[in-house]
Design a protein around this motif. Structure first.
Motif, PDB file in Angstrom:
ATOM      1  N   GLU A  27       0.823  -1.210   0.000  1.00 18.75           N
ATOM      2  CA  GLU A  27       0.000   0.000   0.000  1.00 18.75           C
ATOM      3  C   GLU A  27       0.859   1.263   0.000  1.00 18.75           C
ATOM      4  O   GLU A  27       0.551   2.233  -0.692  1.00 18.75           O
ATOM      5  CB  GLU A  27      -0.926   0.006   1.210  1.00 18.75           C
ATOM      6  N   GLU A  28       1.920   1.260   0.770  1.00 17.07           N
ATOM      7  CA  GLU A  28       2.788   2.441   0.827  1.00 17.07           C
ATOM      8  C   GLU A  28       3.532   2.641  -0.493  1.00 17.07           C
ATOM      9  O   GLU A  28       3.714   3.774  -0.944  1.00 17.07           O
ATOM     10  CB  GLU A  28       3.792   2.319   1.976  1.00 17.07           C
ATOM     11  N   LEU A  29       3.979   1.554  -1.129  1.00 14.55           N
ATOM     12  CA  LEU A  29       4.678   1.687  -2.408  1.00 14.55           C
ATOM     13  C   LEU A  29       3.754   2.185  -3.506  1.00 14.55           C
ATOM     14  O   LEU A  29       4.209   2.835  -4.454  1.00 14.55           O
ATOM     15  CB  LEU A  29       5.318   0.352  -2.811  1.00 14.55           C
ATOM     16  N   GLU A  30       2.457   1.909  -3.405  1.00 14.81           N
ATOM     17  CA  GLU A  30       1.510   2.424  -4.388  1.00 14.81           C
ATOM     18  C   GLU A  30       1.307   3.929  -4.234  1.00 14.81           C
ATOM     19  O   GLU A  30       0.915   4.598  -5.185  1.00 14.81           O
ATOM     20  CB  GLU A  30       0.164   1.698  -4.249  1.00 14.81           C
ATOM     21  N   LYS A  31       1.603   4.485  -3.066  1.00 11.15           N
ATOM     22  CA  LYS A  31       1.459   5.924  -2.829  1.00 11.15           C
ATOM     23  C   LYS A  31       2.654   6.719  -3.353  1.00 11.15           C
ATOM     24  O   LYS A  31       2.565   7.931  -3.505  1.00 11.15           O
ATOM     25  CB  LYS A  31       1.318   6.207  -1.334  1.00 11.15           C
ATOM     26  N   VAL A  32       3.759   6.034  -3.629  1.00 10.41           N
ATOM     27  CA  VAL A  32       4.988   6.715  -4.038  1.00 10.41           C
ATOM     28  C   VAL A  32       4.821   7.295  -5.439  1.00 10.41           C
ATOM     29  O   VAL A  32       4.289   6.647  -6.338  1.00 10.41           O
ATOM     30  CB  VAL A  32       6.183   5.742  -4.014  1.00 10.41           C
ATOM     31  N   ILE A  33       5.270   8.526  -5.616  1.00  3.45           N
ATOM     32  CA  ILE A  33       5.294   9.144  -6.944  1.00  3.45           C
ATOM     33  C   ILE A  33       6.724   8.986  -7.460  1.00  3.45           C
ATOM     34  O   ILE A  33       7.648   9.664  -6.989  1.00  3.45           O
ATOM     35  CB  ILE A  33       4.896  10.626  -6.876  1.00  3.45           C
ATOM     36  N   TRP A  34       6.903   8.068  -8.388  1.00  5.43           N
ATOM     37  CA  TRP A  34       8.231   7.759  -8.889  1.00  5.43           C
ATOM     38  C   TRP A  34       8.661   8.822  -9.897  1.00  5.43           C
ATOM     39  O   TRP A  34       7.862   9.292 -10.701  1.00  5.43           O
ATOM     40  CB  TRP A  34       8.247   6.378  -9.540  1.00  5.43           C
ATOM     41  N   PRO A  35       9.954   9.218  -9.891  1.00  8.74           N
ATOM     42  CA  PRO A  35      10.422  10.246 -10.826  1.00  8.74           C
ATOM     43  C   PRO A  35      10.539   9.691 -12.239  1.00  8.74           C
ATOM     44  O   PRO A  35      10.734   8.490 -12.444  1.00  8.74           O
ATOM     45  CB  PRO A  35      11.804  10.624 -10.276  1.00  8.74           C
TER      46      PRO A  35
END
Length: 73
Positions: A27-35
């Motif tokens: 769930e936390e990795l889905e919230k990440v905005i990857w560059p």
């Protein structure tokens, strides 16, 4: 004060549940905005440039202090 996510998680005997850990991690990795690739390259170049400039400045200051120490002693 307990966080919202902590209150929702059921506790096990030892306080840790591997399934909840991996679910929370996902769930936390889905919230990440990857560059983007361009942003990653430009920011990495900026970091390398600043590290190089900082190292060179430290080298110059060290040389200055070494020269000053030779003059004094």
């Amino acid at each position: 004060m307990a966080k919202k996510n902590e209150a929702e998680m059921p506790e096990t005997e030892n306080g840790f549940n591997l399934n909840n850990f991996f679910q929370g991690t996902k769930e936390e990795l889905e919230k990440v905005i990857w560059p983007s690739r361009q942003q990653l390259v430009s920011e990495s170049a900026a970091v390398l440039l600043m590290v190089t400039l900082s190292a060179f400045l430290i080298y110059l200051v060290d040389g200055l202090f070494a020269w000053a120490a030779k003059q004094v002693f």
